[in-house]
Design an enzyme around this catalytic site. Structure first.
Site, PDB file in Angstrom:
ATOM      1  N   GLU A 481     -56.242 121.020  82.346  1.00 44.05           N
ATOM      2  CA  GLU A 481     -57.579 120.477  82.142  1.00 44.05           C
ATOM      3  C   GLU A 481     -58.408 120.602  83.416  1.00 44.05           C
ATOM      4  O   GLU A 481     -58.136 119.939  84.413  1.00 44.05           O
ATOM      5  CB  GLU A 481     -57.442 119.005  81.737  1.00 44.05           C
ATOM      6  CG  GLU A 481     -58.725 118.211  81.749  1.00 44.05           C
ATOM      7  CD  GLU A 481     -58.487 116.718  81.616  1.00 44.05           C
ATOM      8  OE1 GLU A 481     -59.465 115.968  81.725  1.00 44.05           O
ATOM      9  OE2 GLU A 481     -57.329 116.306  81.414  1.00 44.05           O
ATOM     10  N   ASP A 556     -54.781 115.098  82.196  1.00 43.27           N
ATOM     11  CA  ASP A 556     -54.780 113.803  82.866  1.00 43.27           C
ATOM     12  C   ASP A 556     -54.188 112.724  81.959  1.00 43.27           C
ATOM     13  O   ASP A 556     -54.288 112.801  80.726  1.00 43.27           O
ATOM     14  CB  ASP A 556     -56.209 113.395  83.253  1.00 43.27           C
ATOM     15  CG  ASP A 556     -56.784 114.272  84.356  1.00 43.27           C
ATOM     16  OD1 ASP A 556     -55.985 114.951  85.032  1.00 43.27           O
ATOM     17  OD2 ASP A 556     -58.013 114.285  84.538  1.00 43.27           O
ATOM     18  N   ASP A 558     -55.147 109.943  80.894  1.00 34.79           N
ATOM     19  CA  ASP A 558     -56.176 108.982  80.497  1.00 34.79           C
ATOM     20  C   ASP A 558     -56.675 109.341  79.106  1.00 34.79           C
ATOM     21  O   ASP A 558     -56.143 110.250  78.454  1.00 34.79           O
ATOM     22  CB  ASP A 558     -57.327 108.970  81.515  1.00 34.79           C
ATOM     23  CG  ASP A 558     -57.963 110.353  81.709  1.00 34.79           C
ATOM     24  OD1 ASP A 558     -57.719 111.253  80.869  1.00 34.79           O
ATOM     25  OD2 ASP A 558     -58.697 110.543  82.696  1.00 34.79           O
ATOM     26  N   ASP A 560     -59.525 110.720  78.072  1.00 33.32           N
ATOM     27  CA  ASP A 560     -60.058 112.081  77.963  1.00 33.32           C
ATOM     28  C   ASP A 560     -58.933 113.115  77.951  1.00 33.32           C
ATOM     29  O   ASP A 560     -58.984 114.099  77.215  1.00 33.32           O
ATOM     30  CB  ASP A 560     -61.017 112.366  79.121  1.00 33.32           C
ATOM     31  CG  ASP A 560     -62.404 111.795  78.879  1.00 33.32           C
ATOM     32  OD1 ASP A 560     -62.706 111.495  77.709  1.00 33.32           O
ATOM     33  OD2 ASP A 560     -63.162 111.633  79.853  1.00 33.32           O
TER      34      ASP A 560
END
Length: 693
Positions: A481, A556, A558, A560
């Site tokens: 990402e 990541d 998280d 997103d």
């Protein structure tokens, strides 16, 4: 979708003590396996004192009994990870289902306890208990302790016209790889019991008269896998439920019961799986979230002693096909002659029926198989007296005669259905014709892209940092990402076998509309297609064209990152589902925290992990806790030691055990329909709120 742990867990690298799956646990397990293997070596060879490198008769090991299984478990169950662990259940469960298929049983029950034990019980004939003429032991002990000893080699004379377990190694392999096995047999008015440990009987078979009427019959096998062999002895109830659901579909009217222990309520939960319509119910389940073009076409027949059953349904809003094949109730994930026969039959029959109905004109060319099958969900099951499987794990059927038989039975049934249901034929033809036009548009889009040098074989994406090795069997690629994380990954990787492809932002959601022409105009999508070697949409996966053996999604930790990971998984699943079926897709697990005490650094992969590390620190320790907001915050050395290094990282292999569940989940999470997604969020939120953390 199922995740299984692959590669290393976590460990130390460069002085960093990584928590989670610790290196100490791996060393302990490796030592235990070494002890197991050491016991298989001849003591005379060990004491001979030969000089290193000398090769004579004493160098030849003779493995006795079930020692070969314990020495090389992967040869018999595929692996010692989650997949191999559950394979033990399938070996016992398939024996009970064989009794059902032979007409000797109607109920099968599986109980999963929270202490690592699984119990499989049926009401079949029961394993024979009389003395075996060759071994001089009871038949029960013989089939549990000797490879290739079973009741399924004799064909009809054994009572098994067809069977999933034909190699005679299933139950003995379970015995060899289990810490404890307890077998109870009810037959002839008596009850017989015997226990085993790691392939060896712990005592003689015991016999007593049954209580009550004495009419009880059947077999019960209770076993606990050996933690010296398996990475982790923890069964997944969903995986077992999925397999039992398959078997209930394949054996219509048969009752399969699953009992699982609920640790919160400290009680058992029992589910009954039974489907009166068999494969028709299976296809209805597969297409539950789709718009069906017609009622499922269901057929069955028998030729030359081979029984065939199938069910097919085309849907309007799907742009790929889902064809599931089974042979003697065993899922053949790599296909085989039954799948080949069905595909050929459908292509020929749809074209013939369309010409007969004047939907295809004389000047029109035939529709291709990929176009005919677009939007198709189907199940084909065959029962073969002498199946030719590839290996003990039975992933592909090879009997050449099966193809011809499936072709004949399926062609007659499908042609007959369309002759009496012209509206269904028109709907399926329109779907296939639309697929043909979309393929032509996609071809033009691909040619346009090729002219821009993006998809040409000798011009890979500019953002791809490839590895130096060209051996696809040992190389891997990280789909990362963003450019920032991609930069850290490029610097921290091992360039000899690790490639990195950074992706910009969130890729398109292909679940909304899987339009091939639109895909080939999307830069991020075409970059992945060319970098991975995925080929053209709709084609069967050509594993020889894949450029890497592991496709690893690295995002990541998280919200997103989870969204981007889901978008990538949706694209890979809808574009080439075989990537999951054949185990090429992985998710990397980067750490969330770093706890530093002096020069000692410990990485934590979740909040529970962090709390365990903090609780173990001395009171008053001067600690510093860093929460990683993204992969780009990590130094290349940190990313290597925690996430990229095969010796220390934690990877999750993503596979599909339940196609209908996977279809339903992708549809729920990523489609235009909001209400199902809202209900899922509300249900999951309520479930989390009820947990006492």
């Amino acid at each position: 979708m199922t995740t299984t742990t692959a590669g290393g867990g976590a460990g130390t690298e460069g002085g960093a003590n990584v928590s989670g799956w610790t290196r100490a646990r791996r060393v302990e397990r490796a030592n235990a396996r070494g002890d197991v293997r050491a016991r298989a070596v001849s003591s005379s060879a060990a004491s001979a004192g030969r000089e290193s490198g000398e090769y004579d008769a004493g160098s030849i090991q003779v493995l006795q009994g079930l020692e070969p299984v314990r020495k090389r478990p992967g040869m018999y169950i595929g692996s010692t990870s989650t997949k191999g662990l559950h394979h033990l259940v399938w070996e016992v469960l398939d024996n009970s289902v064989d009794e059902v298929q032979a007409g000797h049983a109607s109920h099968v029950q599986v109980t999963v306890d929270d202490d690592g034990f699984v119990t499989v019980m049926d009401d079949g004939r029961g394993i024979p208990t009389d003395v075996h003429p060759v071994t001089g032991k009871s038949s029960l002990e013989t089939v549990l302790t000797i490879l290739h000893a079973g009741g399924k080699f004799g064909g009809d004379s054994s009572g098994y016209h067809v069977s999933g377990g034909l190699h005679g190694v299933g139950i003995s392999v379970v015995n060899a790889l289990s810490e404890l096995v307890e077998v109870t047999v009810w037959r002839n008015g008596n009850e017989y019991t015997q226990s085993f440990s790691r392939g060896i009987a712990t005592g003689n078979m015991k016999e007593k008269q049954q209580d009550g009427s004495g009419n009880k019959k059947g077999t019960m096998v209770r076993f606990k896998p050996d933690d010296q062999i398996f990475d982790k002895v923890k069964f997944d109830n969903n995986i077992i439920r999925t397999r039992m659901k398959e078997l209930a579909f394949l054996n219509k009217g048969t009752e399969l019961h699953l009992k699982t222990f609920n640790t919160k309520t400290k009680s058992y939960v029992e589910e009954k799986l039974v489907y009166a319509e068999g494969l028709k119910d299976y296809v209805l389940d597969l297409t539950a979230d789709a718009t069906r073009l017609h009622e499922p076409i269901t057929f069955s027949g028998e030729m030359e002693g081979i029984r065939v059953e199938g069910s097919l349904c085309w849907t309007a809003d799907s742009y790929s096909d889902t064809l599931l094949g089974y042979a003697n109730s065993i899922r053949t994930i790599d296909g085989g002659t039954h799948i080949d026969g069905l595909k050929y039959s459908l292509t020929k029959t749809i074209n013939n029926a369309s010409r007969k109905a004047k939907l295809l004109k004389d000047a029109d060319s035939n529709l291709g198989g990929d176009h005919v099958r677009e939007g198709l969900s189907g199940v084909i099951a065959v029962w073969v007296p002498e199946p030719e499987f590839e290996g003990q794990t039975k992933t592909r059927l090879g009997n050449s005669e099966v193809r011809r038989i499936v072709e004949n039975i399926a062609s007659d049934a499908v042609m007959g259905h369309f002759e009496f249901n012209s509206a269904d034929l028109k709907a399926v033809f329109a779907k296939a014709q639309s697929a043909f036009k979309a393929a032509e548009a996609a071809k033009r889009a691909r040619e346009l892209v090729r002219r821009k040098t993006v998809l040409t074989a000798n011009r890979l994406p500019g953002k791809l940092s490839d590895c130096s090795s060209s051996d696809a069997d040992r190389t891997e690629i990280f789909l990362v990402e963003g450019d920032s994380a991609g930069g850290s990954c490029k610097q921290g990787r091992d360039r000899s076998f690790q490639a990195v492809l950074p992706l910009r932002g969130k890729i398109m959601n292909v679940e909304r509309k899987l339009d091939a022409a639109a895909l080939y105009k999307n830069t991020e999508i075409t970059n992945m297609i060319s970098a991975l070697g995925l080929g053209t949409m709709g084609e069967d996966l050509d594993t020889s064209a894949l450029r890497y053996s592991k496709i690893i999604i690295l995002t990541d930790a998280d919200v997103d990152g989870a969204h981007i990971r889901t978008l990538l998984l949706t694209f890979l699943y809808r574009y080439q589902r075989d990537l999951f079926e054949k185990g090429f897709v992985y998710a990397a697990v980067p750490p969330l925290y770093k706890v530093a005490v002096g020069k000692k650094e410990t990485y934590c992969y979740d909040d529970d992990d962090l709390q365990r590390v903090l609780a173990a620190l001395p009171e008053g320790a001067n600690k510093h806790i860093q929460r990683f907001k993204g992969l780009g915050e990590m130094m290349p050395e940190q990313l290597w030691s925690t996430t990229l290094d095969p010796k220390t990282r934690l990877l999750k292999r993503l596979t599909v055990d339940d196609a209908s569940a996977a279809n339903h989940m992708f549809s729920t999470l990523m489609s235009k329909e909001v209400d199902p997604r809202r209900r899922l969020i509300e249900e999951e939120g309520a479930a989390l709120a009820s947990i006492d953390f």
